[in-house]
Design an enzyme around this catalytic site. Structure first.
Site, PDB file in Angstrom:
ATOM      1  N   ASP A 150       2.940  17.628  22.694  1.00 15.25           N
ATOM      2  CA  ASP A 150       4.018  17.769  23.677  1.00 15.25           C
ATOM      3  C   ASP A 150       4.869  16.505  23.733  1.00 15.25           C
ATOM      4  O   ASP A 150       5.231  16.023  24.813  1.00 15.25           O
ATOM      5  CB  ASP A 150       3.441  18.097  25.059  1.00 15.25           C
ATOM      6  CG  ASP A 150       4.463  18.738  25.985  1.00 15.25           C
ATOM      7  OD1 ASP A 150       5.452  19.287  25.474  1.00 15.25           O
ATOM      8  OD2 ASP A 150       4.268  18.682  27.215  1.00 15.25           O
ATOM      9  N   ASP A 152       7.802  15.303  23.955  1.00 12.92           N
ATOM     10  CA  ASP A 152       9.212  15.485  24.312  1.00 12.92           C
ATOM     11  C   ASP A 152       9.949  14.152  24.332  1.00 12.92           C
ATOM     12  O   ASP A 152       9.357  13.094  24.560  1.00 12.92           O
ATOM     13  CB  ASP A 152       9.332  16.107  25.708  1.00 12.92           C
ATOM     14  CG  ASP A 152       8.623  17.439  25.827  1.00 12.92           C
ATOM     15  OD1 ASP A 152       8.694  18.226  24.877  1.00 12.92           O
ATOM     16  OD2 ASP A 152       8.000  17.681  26.882  1.00 12.92           O
ATOM     17  N   GLU A 187       9.127  18.435  19.468  1.00 15.65           N
ATOM     18  CA  GLU A 187       9.137  19.092  20.772  1.00 15.65           C
ATOM     19  C   GLU A 187      10.532  19.009  21.390  1.00 15.65           C
ATOM     20  O   GLU A 187      11.511  18.740  20.724  1.00 15.65           O
ATOM     21  CB  GLU A 187       8.056  18.491  21.675  1.00 15.65           C
ATOM     22  CG  GLU A 187       6.725  19.221  21.580  1.00 15.65           C
ATOM     23  CD  GLU A 187       6.804  20.685  21.983  1.00 15.65           C
ATOM     24  OE1 GLU A 187       6.911  20.982  23.187  1.00 15.65           O
ATOM     25  OE2 GLU A 187       6.777  21.547  21.079  1.00 15.65           O
ATOM     26  N   ASP A 191      12.856  18.785  28.873  1.00  9.85           N
ATOM     27  CA  ASP A 191      12.157  19.843  29.595  1.00  9.85           C
ATOM     28  C   ASP A 191      12.130  19.513  31.082  1.00  9.85           C
ATOM     29  O   ASP A 191      11.747  18.400  31.477  1.00  9.85           O
ATOM     30  CB  ASP A 191      10.722  19.989  29.090  1.00  9.85           C
ATOM     31  CG  ASP A 191      10.614  20.889  27.872  1.00  9.85           C
ATOM     32  OD1 ASP A 191      11.632  21.474  27.472  1.00  9.85           O
ATOM     33  OD2 ASP A 191       9.495  21.010  27.329  1.00  9.85           O
ATOM     34  N   ARG A 239      17.126  27.472  23.521  1.00 10.88           N
ATOM     35  CA  ARG A 239      16.786  26.864  24.814  1.00 10.88           C
ATOM     36  C   ARG A 239      17.889  25.923  25.303  1.00 10.88           C
ATOM     37  O   ARG A 239      17.705  24.715  25.388  1.00 10.88           O
ATOM     38  CB  ARG A 239      15.446  26.135  24.753  1.00 10.88           C
ATOM     39  CG  ARG A 239      14.291  27.017  24.359  1.00 10.88           C
ATOM     40  CD  ARG A 239      12.956  26.287  24.437  1.00 10.88           C
ATOM     41  NE  ARG A 239      11.853  27.149  24.047  1.00 10.88           N
ATOM     42  CZ  ARG A 239      10.570  26.801  24.065  1.00 10.88           C
ATOM     43  NH1 ARG A 239      10.234  25.578  24.460  1.00 10.88           N
ATOM     44  NH2 ARG A 239       9.637  27.646  23.703  1.00 10.88           N
TER      45      ARG A 239
END
Length: 374
Positions: A150, A152, A187, A191, A239
């Site tokens: 993850d 990010d 990633e 987010d 996204r």
């Protein structure tokens, strides 16, 4: 099409020396971060320096931990990790198995501003957890390692009132064989999830990213108010954001080279999509992958005005295996509630013509106004 964003100034400029920023972010966020009365200002040359500065700010003069932080912080980052970024660029499929690198800002509510100097760069992320009043500006994030962990570039969890402004985030819009879950070569860029709300994402240049950003991580994580304005998205897969519920106001963005889907409005969310420029885009406005609980959108004064414009701007659509809704008729499907903040959008044509002079790093935080459109 690759957008080349010109620099507003050469060399290293200490942006933190500019006057205190105003809290009007052009969006839902209303924070000055750490740039408030009583702020302590520090300079960091590395990721570890930033970590150490933040950890020290959690303690009082006696070394006792203070809930929420002892004082607000302004951190000027002047490190350069271009060598790490270049090495990652030359070994794309070797990055996802590496350890993620990042600065975690956890349980800090006094306010933090992290601002990069012109010419700085980072091969590490910034991850916010249970904090508030955070500002990240003029940071250049490239080829984050640790996709399987993850990794990010920017992650916002349980953290309200955040402003992400004038940054550059980039990687490679490509998926290597054998990655975890089949989609973790890199990633996300940004987010925003786990009850984070009142976030403004503005004047960022995001390119070569497969999974640009979440708004919510599950069907139960749906209540948030987010603004995305004056961002350039170039050669990105999907996204923009993936919106699960809540409200998104997207205005004056440039979307080019979308290879899968753009604004994906799900879980009964609603998006106001206003005065943006779309080109070379697949499924730019859609609700898909859930199969139910479709979101809605209000389309207002974008360059695309009707299906007659699709060929002109190379807008294409495809179907999903589950029930879905595309904006193939280019009509609004909902009505957005009144916007609670002041903002002054320029025309979609001005976004196309001028935004590259303002979005991203090394622009001295300049903003695009109607006066610049002539």
């Amino acid at each position: 099409m690759k957008y080349l964003l010109p620099s507003a100034a050469a060399g290293l400029l200490l942006l933190a020396a500019q006057p205190t920023m105003a809290a009007n972010t052009g969006g839902y966020a209303t924070t000055d971060g750490g740039d408030v009365a009583g702020a302590v200002k520090k300079t960091a040359r590395s990721m570890q320096d930033i970590i150490d500065i933040i950890e020290a700010a959690k303690l009082d003069s006696n070394g006792k931990k203070v809930k929420g932080g002892a004082y607000p912080l302004v951190i000027t980052y002047n490190g350069n990790e271009d060598a790490l970024i270049k090495a990652a660029e030359n070994d794309i499929c070797g990055q996802w198995k590496k350890d993620a690198r990042g600065v975690e800002i956890k349980e800090f509510t006094k306010g933090i501003t992290i601002i990069g100097t012109n010419g700085s760069s980072a091969n590490f992320g910034i991850w916010l957890t249970k904090s508030s009043d955070i500002v990240i500006r003029n940071m250049r994030f490239g080829y984050m390692p640790g996709g399987a962990q993850d990794g990010d570039a920017i992650r916002i969890d349980n953290t309200p009132n955040v402003w992400i402004d004038h940054n550059e985030i980039f990687a490679k819009n490509f998926e290597c064989a054998g990655t975890k879950d089949g989609d973790t070569t890199f990633e996300s860029a940004i987010d925003i999830k786990k009850a984070s709300t009142n976030v403004t994402v503005s004047y960022n240049y995001i390119h070569g990213i497969k999974k640009v950003g979440l708004s919510g991580f599950s069907s139960s994580d749906t209540g948030r108010d987010l603004t995305y304005h004056h961002n350039i998205y170039d050669d990105v897969n999907a996204r923009l954001p993936l919106q699960r519920g809540g409200q998104v106001h997207a205005y004056n963005n440039l979307y080019t080279g979308i290879t899968s889907s753009g604004l994906n409005v799900r879980q009964k969310g609603i998006a106001l999509i206003e005065r943006n420029w779309f080109e070379n885009a697949k499924n730019p406005v859609t609700s898909r992958y859930d199969g139910s609980n479709f979101g809605t959108w209000e389309l207002r004064n974008n360059n695309v005005m009707s299906p007659a414009d699709f060929a002109k701007y190379n807008i294409t659509w495809d179907k999903d295996t589950k029930p879905y809704v595309n904006a193939e008729d280019w009509k609004s499907t909902g009505t957005f509630a009144s916007v609670p903040y002041s903002y002054s959008p320029v025309s979609a044509q001005c976004v196309k013509d001028k935004l590259a002079n303002y979005a991203g790093v090394n622009k001295n935080l300049a903003v695009l106004t109607a006066a610049n459109c002539n």
